[in-house]
Write an enzyme that holds these catalytic residues in place. Structure first.
Site, PDB file in Angstrom:
ATOM      1  CB  THR A 181      35.272  23.136  44.623  1.00  0.00           C
ATOM      2  OG1 THR A 181      36.586  22.589  44.388  1.00  0.00           O
ATOM      3  CG2 THR A 181      34.316  22.577  43.589  1.00  0.00           C
ATOM      4  CG  ASP A 204      46.604  32.846  39.280  1.00  0.00           C
ATOM      5  OD1 ASP A 204      45.866  33.504  40.030  1.00  0.00           O
ATOM      6  OD2 ASP A 204      47.609  32.237  39.678  1.00  0.00           O
ATOM      7  NE  ARG A 260      49.304  37.024  41.798  1.00  0.00           N
ATOM      8  CZ  ARG A 260      49.737  35.888  41.280  1.00  0.00           C
ATOM      9  NH1 ARG A 260      51.028  35.700  41.088  1.00  0.00           N
ATOM     10  NH2 ARG A 260      48.892  34.941  40.967  1.00  0.00           N
ATOM     11  CD1 TRP A 261      46.582  43.848  35.285  1.00  0.00           C
ATOM     12  CD2 TRP A 261      44.826  44.762  36.345  1.00  0.00           C
ATOM     13  NE1 TRP A 261      46.113  44.878  34.495  1.00  0.00           N
ATOM     14  CE2 TRP A 261      45.030  45.450  35.125  1.00  0.00           C
ATOM     15  CE3 TRP A 261      43.783  45.157  37.171  1.00  0.00           C
ATOM     16  CZ2 TRP A 261      44.225  46.504  34.722  1.00  0.00           C
ATOM     17  CZ3 TRP A 261      42.970  46.218  36.773  1.00  0.00           C
ATOM     18  CH2 TRP A 261      43.195  46.883  35.563  1.00  0.00           C
ATOM     19  CG  HIS A 310      38.107  39.409  40.758  1.00  0.00           C
ATOM     20  ND1 HIS A 310      38.952  38.368  40.400  1.00  0.00           N
ATOM     21  CD2 HIS A 310      38.149  39.494  42.114  1.00  0.00           C
ATOM     22  CE1 HIS A 310      39.470  37.844  41.505  1.00  0.00           C
ATOM     23  NE2 HIS A 310      39.014  38.510  42.543  1.00  0.00           N
ATOM     24  CG  ASN A 318      38.151  30.265  43.574  1.00  0.00           C
ATOM     25  OD1 ASN A 318      37.983  30.262  42.356  1.00  0.00           O
ATOM     26  ND2 ASN A 318      39.379  30.228  44.109  1.00  0.00           N
TER      27      ASN A 318
END
Length: 250
Positions: A72, A26, A30-31, A43, A74
């Site tokens: 499921t 997770d 935010r990164w 990602h 996402n």
């Protein structure tokens, strides 16, 4: 929850490494946002970190590493982001399968892969096939996976066997359920010893609901792209500090 800055310098007992480690990866979005980048950049960096943590886990002596790659739920994200997430397994496997073979890592996948785009499904199944003879750590991807969906499917399988006369109702026990879950091919390693969730969130998000019954859970504030070998070692060290009684008294 341990802080990322506290991870360096932790040592672990090589004789007590958790056999099965599961990770909820997770914090990619935010990164990226912290760096004023689009979410897909997070990602992409998260995908690169899968390579790093796979090697680190294998070097530690972990037997199974299960990564929650796509749930499921996402599918409800913006279509552009979903499309990019679906492209990542293709990129990852095309790029890193030779390296996984060199490391003797075997790829497995669990989830409803029939719903995946053809290119994603093909790349995933090819990786499973190409690494099938490897005897080292299992890298198990949860792809289009949901814990409740898994239990529903196991229940349907049991109902089918009962209707066919292959199973009696009084034969339905915990082992009968476990044998019909997506982790069944892992045998005695099906249930994780350690669950790690990155990014500071403290929930399991429909992940391995049955299998986590007695799993030790470690939450870290490190965002997934920043979760390196030191953080993995620190999580294992935290695991080793726990007194696992499984409901009993020592």
């Amino acid at each position: 929850m341990f802080k990322a800055k506290e991870a360096a310098g932790v040592t672990v007992d090589p004789e007590r490494i958790p056999r099965h480690v599961a990770i909820i990866m997770d914090g990619n979005g935010r990164w990226a946002q912290k760096r004023h980048l689009p979410r897909i950049a997070g990602h992409k960096q998260g995908m690169e970190n899968v390579r790093t943590i796979t090697r680190a886990a294998s070097d530690l002596g972990v037997k199974v590493l299960t990564l929650y790659a796509f749930s499921t739920e996402n599918w409800g994200r913006p279509q552009k982001e979903v499309s990019y997430l679906m492209s990542l397994p293709v990129t990852f496997f095309n790029k890193f399968v030779p390296e996984l073979i060199d490391q003797n890592v075997r790829v497995m996948v669990m989830g409803n892969i029939d719903r995946l785009p053809e290119s994603t499904r093909t790349a995933t199944l090819n990786a499973v096939r190409d690494t099938a003879d490897n005897t080292g750590m299992v890298l198990n991807f949860a792809l289009n996976y949901g814990g409740r969906d898994e239990i529903v499917r196991a229940t349907q399988a049991i109902a089918t066997d009962v209707a066919a006369g292959q199973l009696q109702p009084d034969q339905i026990d915990m082992q009968a359920v476990s044998d019909r879950l997506m982790t069944a091919p892992l045998g005695t390693l099906a249930d994780p010893d350690l669950l790690i969730r990155t990014s500071g969130e403290e929930r399991i998000s429909n992940f391995l609901l049955w299998q986590l019954a007695y799993t030790e859970m470690v939450f870290t504030d490190a965002l997934w792209p920043d979760f390196g070998p030191d953080e993995l070692t620190a999580a294992v060290g935290e695991y080793q500090s726990r007194d696992r009684r499984f409901g009993k008294v020592k």
